[in-house]
Design a protein around this motif. Structure first.
Motif, PDB file in Angstrom:
ATOM      1  N   ILE A  26      27.909 -20.832   7.350  1.00 58.48           N
ATOM      2  CA  ILE A  26      27.626 -19.391   7.352  1.00 58.48           C
ATOM      3  C   ILE A  26      28.249 -18.740   6.108  1.00 58.48           C
ATOM      4  CG2 ILE A  26      27.593 -19.384   9.886  1.00 58.48           C
ATOM      5  CD1 ILE A  26      30.278 -17.843   9.727  1.00 58.48           C
ATOM      6  N   ALA A  27      27.775 -17.541   5.789  1.00 59.68           N
ATOM      7  CA  ALA A  27      28.297 -16.827   4.613  1.00 59.68           C
ATOM      8  C   ALA A  27      29.445 -15.901   5.017  1.00 59.68           C
ATOM      9  CB  ALA A  27      27.179 -16.017   3.968  1.00 59.68           C
ATOM     10  N   GLN A  28      30.257 -15.554   4.024  1.00 60.98           N
ATOM     11  CA  GLN A  28      31.393 -14.645   4.282  1.00 60.98           C
ATOM     12  C   GLN A  28      31.018 -13.186   4.110  1.00 60.98           C
ATOM     13  OE1 GLN A  28      34.678 -15.817   1.749  1.00 60.98           O
ATOM     14  NE2 GLN A  28      34.444 -17.961   2.282  1.00 60.98           N
ATOM     15  N   ASN A  29      29.871 -12.960   3.453  1.00 57.75           N
ATOM     16  CA  ASN A  29      29.503 -11.596   3.103  1.00 57.75           C
ATOM     17  C   ASN A  29      28.033 -11.585   2.716  1.00 57.75           C
ATOM     18  OD1 ASN A  29      29.757  -8.869   2.352  1.00 57.75           O
ATOM     19  ND2 ASN A  29      30.279  -9.415   0.255  1.00 57.75           N
ATOM     20  N   VAL A  30      27.410 -10.420   2.800  1.00 57.49           N
ATOM     21  CA  VAL A  30      26.024 -10.265   2.363  1.00 57.49           C
ATOM     22  C   VAL A  30      25.828  -8.819   1.931  1.00 57.49           C
ATOM     23  CG1 VAL A  30      25.176  -9.775   4.726  1.00 57.49           C
ATOM     24  CG2 VAL A  30      23.612 -10.727   3.026  1.00 57.49           C
ATOM     25  N   ASN A  31      24.947  -8.601   0.981  1.00 58.47           N
ATOM     26  CA  ASN A  31      24.711  -7.235   0.508  1.00 58.47           C
ATOM     27  C   ASN A  31      23.819  -6.470   1.490  1.00 58.47           C
ATOM     28  OD1 ASN A  31      22.914  -5.230  -1.327  1.00 58.47           O
ATOM     29  ND2 ASN A  31      24.996  -5.414  -2.105  1.00 58.47           N
ATOM     30  N   GLU A  32      23.912  -5.128   1.408  1.00 61.85           N
ATOM     31  CA  GLU A  32      23.171  -4.280   2.356  1.00 61.85           C
ATOM     32  C   GLU A  32      21.747  -3.951   1.898  1.00 61.85           C
ATOM     33  OE1 GLU A  32      25.856  -3.584   0.645  1.00 61.85           O
ATOM     34  OE2 GLU A  32      25.918  -1.519  -0.078  1.00 61.85           O
ATOM     35  N   SER A  33      21.384  -4.361   0.667  1.00 61.49           N
ATOM     36  CA  SER A  33      20.032  -4.057   0.178  1.00 61.49           C
ATOM     37  C   SER A  33      19.165  -5.307   0.190  1.00 61.49           C
ATOM     38  CB  SER A  33      20.101  -3.502  -1.238  1.00 61.49           C
ATOM     39  OG  SER A  33      20.808  -2.284  -1.226  1.00 61.49           O
ATOM     40  N   SER A  37      20.315 -11.112   1.963  1.00 63.50           N
ATOM     41  CA  SER A  37      20.013 -11.885   3.174  1.00 63.50           C
ATOM     42  C   SER A  37      18.964 -12.952   2.885  1.00 63.50           C
ATOM     43  CB  SER A  37      19.440 -10.972   4.270  1.00 63.50           C
ATOM     44  OG  SER A  37      20.344  -9.973   4.604  1.00 63.50           O
ATOM     45  N   SER A  38      17.911 -12.571   2.158  1.00 62.97           N
ATOM     46  CA  SER A  38      16.833 -13.551   1.948  1.00 62.97           C
ATOM     47  C   SER A  38      17.300 -14.700   1.045  1.00 62.97           C
ATOM     48  CB  SER A  38      15.570 -12.883   1.404  1.00 62.97           C
ATOM     49  OG  SER A  38      15.849 -12.305   0.171  1.00 62.97           O
ATOM     50  N   MET A  39      18.222 -14.409   0.112  1.00 59.24           N
ATOM     51  CA  MET A  39      18.766 -15.504  -0.714  1.00 59.24           C
ATOM     52  C   MET A  39      19.507 -16.509   0.170  1.00 59.24           C
ATOM     53  SD  MET A  39      20.335 -13.405  -3.874  1.00 59.24           S
ATOM     54  CE  MET A  39      19.304 -12.521  -5.014  1.00 59.24           C
ATOM     55  N   LEU A  40      20.296 -15.980   1.105  1.00 60.38           N
ATOM     56  CA  LEU A  40      21.042 -16.876   2.005  1.00 60.38           C
ATOM     57  C   LEU A  40      20.081 -17.705   2.842  1.00 60.38           C
ATOM     58  CD1 LEU A  40      23.894 -14.470   3.202  1.00 60.38           C
ATOM     59  CD2 LEU A  40      24.092 -16.380   1.604  1.00 60.38           C
ATOM     60  N   LYS A  41      19.095 -17.017   3.401  1.00 61.67           N
ATOM     61  CA  LYS A  41      18.150 -17.738   4.268  1.00 61.67           C
ATOM     62  C   LYS A  41      17.390 -18.813   3.492  1.00 61.67           C
ATOM     63  CE  LYS A  41      15.719 -15.729   7.252  1.00 61.67           C
ATOM     64  NZ  LYS A  41      14.662 -14.763   7.589  1.00 61.67           N
ATOM     65  N   SER A  42      17.120 -18.523   2.218  1.00 56.84           N
ATOM     66  CA  SER A  42      16.329 -19.482   1.432  1.00 56.84           C
ATOM     67  C   SER A  42      17.081 -20.790   1.164  1.00 56.84           C
ATOM     68  CB  SER A  42      15.891 -18.848   0.110  1.00 56.84           C
ATOM     69  OG  SER A  42      17.008 -18.705  -0.755  1.00 56.84           O
ATOM     70  N   ILE A  43      18.414 -20.785   1.340  1.00 57.96           N
ATOM     71  CA  ILE A  43      19.147 -22.061   1.192  1.00 57.96           C
ATOM     72  C   ILE A  43      19.611 -22.590   2.553  1.00 57.96           C
ATOM     73  CG2 ILE A  43      19.889 -21.663  -1.198  1.00 57.96           C
ATOM     74  CD1 ILE A  43      22.716 -20.970   0.069  1.00 57.96           C
ATOM     75  N   GLY A  44      19.101 -22.017   3.628  1.00 56.58           N
ATOM     76  CA  GLY A  44      19.422 -22.546   4.952  1.00 56.58           C
ATOM     77  C   GLY A  44      20.666 -21.956   5.588  1.00 56.58           C
ATOM     78  N   VAL A  45      21.143 -20.843   5.044  1.00 59.01           N
ATOM     79  CA  VAL A  45      22.286 -20.149   5.676  1.00 59.01           C
ATOM     80  C   VAL A  45      21.711 -19.025   6.528  1.00 59.01           C
ATOM     81  CG1 VAL A  45      24.325 -18.734   5.251  1.00 59.01           C
ATOM     82  CG2 VAL A  45      23.892 -20.747   3.847  1.00 59.01           C
ATOM     83  N   LEU A  46      21.913 -19.107   7.826  1.00 59.27           N
ATOM     84  CA  LEU A  46      21.202 -18.211   8.740  1.00 59.27           C
ATOM     85  C   LEU A  46      22.103 -17.159   9.369  1.00 59.27           C
ATOM     86  CD1 LEU A  46      18.997 -20.922  10.488  1.00 59.27           C
ATOM     87  CD2 LEU A  46      18.549 -19.646   8.381  1.00 59.27           C
ATOM     88  N   ARG A  47      23.339 -17.082   8.873  1.00 59.09           N
ATOM     89  CA  ARG A  47      24.294 -16.174   9.507  1.00 59.09           C
ATOM     90  C   ARG A  47      25.356 -15.764   8.494  1.00 59.09           C
ATOM     91  NH1 ARG A  47      25.289 -16.817  15.305  1.00 59.09           N
ATOM     92  NH2 ARG A  47      24.401 -18.902  15.169  1.00 59.09           N
ATOM     93  N   SER A  48      25.866 -14.526   8.639  1.00 57.69           N
ATOM     94  CA  SER A  48      26.949 -14.087   7.746  1.00 57.69           C
ATOM     95  C   SER A  48      28.000 -13.295   8.522  1.00 57.69           C
ATOM     96  CB  SER A  48      26.385 -13.204   6.634  1.00 57.69           C
ATOM     97  OG  SER A  48      27.435 -12.765   5.788  1.00 57.69           O
ATOM     98  N   ILE A  49      29.224 -13.413   8.056  1.00 56.72           N
ATOM     99  CA  ILE A  49      30.292 -12.520   8.515  1.00 56.72           C
ATOM    100  C   ILE A  49      30.034 -11.163   7.862  1.00 56.72           C
ATOM    101  CG2 ILE A  49      32.780 -12.065   8.389  1.00 56.72           C
ATOM    102  CD1 ILE A  49      33.202 -15.130   8.174  1.00 56.72           C
ATOM    103  N   ILE A  50      30.253 -10.095   8.595  1.00 58.60           N
ATOM    104  CA  ILE A  50      30.172  -8.737   8.034  1.00 58.60           C
ATOM    105  C   ILE A  50      31.384  -7.953   8.538  1.00 58.60           C
ATOM    106  CG2 ILE A  50      28.893  -6.526   8.163  1.00 58.60           C
ATOM    107  CD1 ILE A  50      26.295  -8.096   8.122  1.00 58.60           C
TER     108      ILE A  50
END
Ligand code: PGA
Length: 249
Positions: free
Chosen positions: A61-68, A79-92
């Protein structure tokens, strides 16, 4: 029955080699219990970690993600960058993001809604500072943090949300909240969810505790009725400690 979850938040630790070494130790270990395990490497190590853990039950999972969605936001990740490499969840909403990067409730609300809209699941962190607790305002403070960010969700969004109570005074300090303090707050938070979204959701949403969880205190904290697991910082960098914490359930 709610899921049991243990997450390792590696923060800004572990280069590429160290990440692989730690993942290798976790991957090889034969976990006997039914705990859902997640690890959160830095952005630079996410993609390799996903590939490396392909045949493992450990989620990256990711530690952070942008709001846009996308655009001119130098240094940010969507979010879509994370999903495109198979990361489906982030800490916020980790307190370090709130404190060092000025992430206000307003920004965090945008992050939450944008992530969920893009089908990125979230772990939302909140918790009081020592001054709030000294003034006995911890419940009020947490209520505000939740109400400022989570009030306009659809009921179906809750399938994709994990909550994490992380009292700021217990993070990285070696001073964990007592099991009684943790249970009191988790009960309070579950009740907040019940009042605003109903008991079906409040009975199923996982609520994790984070703040100096170590092998010697994990089992007592995890055995509290409203605690569904932990968000582990420092102790997750050592494979033996992390494994022992996972096995504390
Ligand atoms: P800690 O960190 O376990 O090192 O206290 C917890 C966290 O920041 O999530």
């Amino acid at each position: 029955m709610r899921k049991k979850i243990v997450i390792g938040n590696w923060k800004m630790n572990n280069d590429s080699f160290e990440t692989k070494t730690l993942l290798n130790k976790l991957k090889k270990y034969d976990f006997k219990n039914d705990v859902t395990i997640m690890v959160s490497p830095s952005f630079t190590n996410l993609q390799n970690s996903v590939i490396y853990l392909n045949d493992s039950k450990i989620e990256v999972i990711a530690q952070n993600v942008n709001e846009s969605e996308k655009g001119a936001f130098t240094g940010e990740v969507s979010s879509s960058m994370l999903k495109s490499i198979g990361v489906l969840r982030s800490i916020i909403g980790h307190s370090e993001r709130r404190l060092y990067y000025n992430e206000t409730d307003n920004i965090l609300k945008k992050k939450i809604y944008n992530a969920l809209k893009n089908e990125l699941k979230i772990i939302f962190c909140f918790g009081e500072k020592i001054s709030d607790r000294k003034n006995n305002q911890q419940f009020e403070l947490v209520n505000n943090q939740l109400s400022n960010t989570l009030l306009d969700l659809n009921k179906s969004d809750w399938e994709n949300i994990i909550l994490a109570y992380e009292p700021v005074w217990a993070i990285g300090t070696g001073e964990n909240a007592t099991p009684k303090q943790v249970q009191e707050m988790h009960f309070h938070v579950r009740n907040w969810v019940k009042i605003n979204y109903g008991s079906k959701i409040s009975n199923t949403v996982p609520i994790l505790y984070g703040g100096s969880v170590k092998p010697n205190n994990a089992s007592e904290i995890f055995s509290q009725p409203d605690v569904d697991g932990g968000l582990i910082g420092g102790a997750s960098l050592n494979h033996n400690d992390f494994i022992e914490i996972i096995n504390s359930f």
